[in-house]
Design a protein around this motif. Structure first.
Motif, PDB file in Angstrom:
ATOM      1  N   THR A 159      28.901   1.018 -69.023  1.00  0.00           N
ATOM      2  CA  THR A 159      27.479   1.188 -68.711  1.00  0.00           C
ATOM      3  C   THR A 159      27.285   2.197 -67.581  1.00  0.00           C
ATOM      4  OG1 THR A 159      27.020  -1.076 -69.413  1.00  0.00           O
ATOM      5  CG2 THR A 159      25.377  -0.015 -68.020  1.00  0.00           C
TER       6      THR A 159
ATOM      7  N   TYR B 236      27.953   4.757 -71.551  1.00  0.00           N
ATOM      8  CA  TYR B 236      28.467   4.481 -72.893  1.00  0.00           C
ATOM      9  C   TYR B 236      27.999   3.109 -73.358  1.00  0.00           C
ATOM     10  CZ  TYR B 236      31.472   8.576 -73.223  1.00  0.00           C
ATOM     11  OH  TYR B 236      31.931   9.871 -73.322  1.00  0.00           O
ATOM     12  N   ARG B 237      28.016   2.914 -74.682  1.00  0.00           N
ATOM     13  CA  ARG B 237      27.616   1.651 -75.287  1.00  0.00           C
ATOM     14  C   ARG B 237      28.495   1.386 -76.515  1.00  0.00           C
ATOM     15  NH1 ARG B 237      22.097   3.031 -78.805  1.00  0.00           N
ATOM     16  NH2 ARG B 237      23.180   4.250 -80.425  1.00  0.00           N
TER      17      ARG B 237
ATOM     18  N   ASP C 234      25.547   6.597 -74.772  1.00  0.00           N
ATOM     19  CA  ASP C 234      24.251   5.946 -74.994  1.00  0.00           C
ATOM     20  C   ASP C 234      23.162   7.024 -75.002  1.00  0.00           C
ATOM     21  OD1 ASP C 234      21.897   4.492 -74.932  1.00  0.00           O
ATOM     22  OD2 ASP C 234      22.666   2.975 -73.555  1.00  0.00           O
TER      23      ASP C 234
END
Length: 257
Positions: free
Chosen positions: A155, A159-160, A229
């Motif tokens: 996070t 990124y996810r 993300d």
């Protein structure tokens, strides 16, 4: 006989009388509670299994320090996708090594391994069920901590989990833990695995580097299940927030804490 009966690991090396003496308690009181030493060792197995740690987990402060050192050494621009990708790649490469060494040298890991072997040799009954349930709880707690670590770092770096994989951080943590544990187990008989490096570029970074085996495994999991993300906007404020995060000292680590 070994193939049929299996190898067993237990607590036979621990003397009940030595336990009583070192505990400094009344021998009469101990035998009143546990008339037979087998009853004591059964309770001891339950206690060990319930508090077992599959491995020593790297704490949040250590993770921040590692991320901070990676950011400090990075020459890329964090406002660009490739610059952030290179930071993520390098973090995977170096953190996997530190995690591997922490687990490999962990007394908790060896105790957990022995408990797993002991559990497999227990006859069917209440003790086996109790130890199995306790080990499962310990495993879930550990995987939960690993999942939290992956989520915090991912996070922070924008990124996810990939939506199309159906995977969340608990599954990612489960796969990462399984890969780690398998290599640690192999390294018990083949210590050269600790030092083995492979020139590679598993993440599509700007340049190849020397990767450990566990680093390659972690990179494979990250590439398969994580993505940038699209809702995160990387501007100067976001970059500054990331750098502030890794330089912030948790309250419990402050002077006098």
């Amino acid at each position: 006989m070994v193939n049929h009966e299996g190898l067993t690991v237990g607590l036979d090396h621990i003397s009940f009388e030595d336990v009583i003496q070192q505990a400094g308690v009344s021998r009469t009181a101990v035998y009143r509670r546990w008339p037979y030493k087998d009853l004591f060792f059964s309770d001891l197995l339950r206690e060990l299994a319930d508090g077992a740690a599959p491995a020593a987990a790297v704490d949040e402060a250590a993770t921040r320090r590692l991320l901070g050192s990676v950011l400090a050494a990075s020459t890329g621009d964090l406002t660009t996708p490739q610059g952030r990708h290179d930071v993520v790649s390098e973090l995977l490469r170096v953190s996997a090594v530190s995690d591997f060494e922490a687990v490999h040298g962990s007394p908790e890991w060896r105790t957990y391994l022995a408990l797993q072997a002991t559990f497999s040799s227990l006859p069917d009954g209440d003790l086996r069920e109790d130890v199995q349930a306790a080990l499962a709880r310990s495993e879930q707690r550990f995987v939960g901590r690993v999942a939290t670590g992956w989520e915090r770092v991912a996070t922070a770096l924008g990124y996810r989990p990939r939506p199309d994989t159906g995977a969340g951080f608990p599954l990612i943590a489960t796969l990462a833990t399984a890969a780690m544990r398998g290599l640690v187990l192999m390294a018990l008989s083949d210590p050269d695995l600790l030092a083995r490096r492979v020139p590679a570029n598993p993440t599509g970074a700007s340049a190849p580097a020397d990767w450990s085996l566990i680093g390659l495994a972690a990179a494979g999991i990250a590439v398969a299940y994580l993505e940038p993300d699209p809702d995160v906007v990387w501007d100067g404020d976001r970059v500054a927030s990331l750098r502030a995060l890794v330089t912030r000292v948790p309250d419990r680590h402050r002077a006098g804490g």
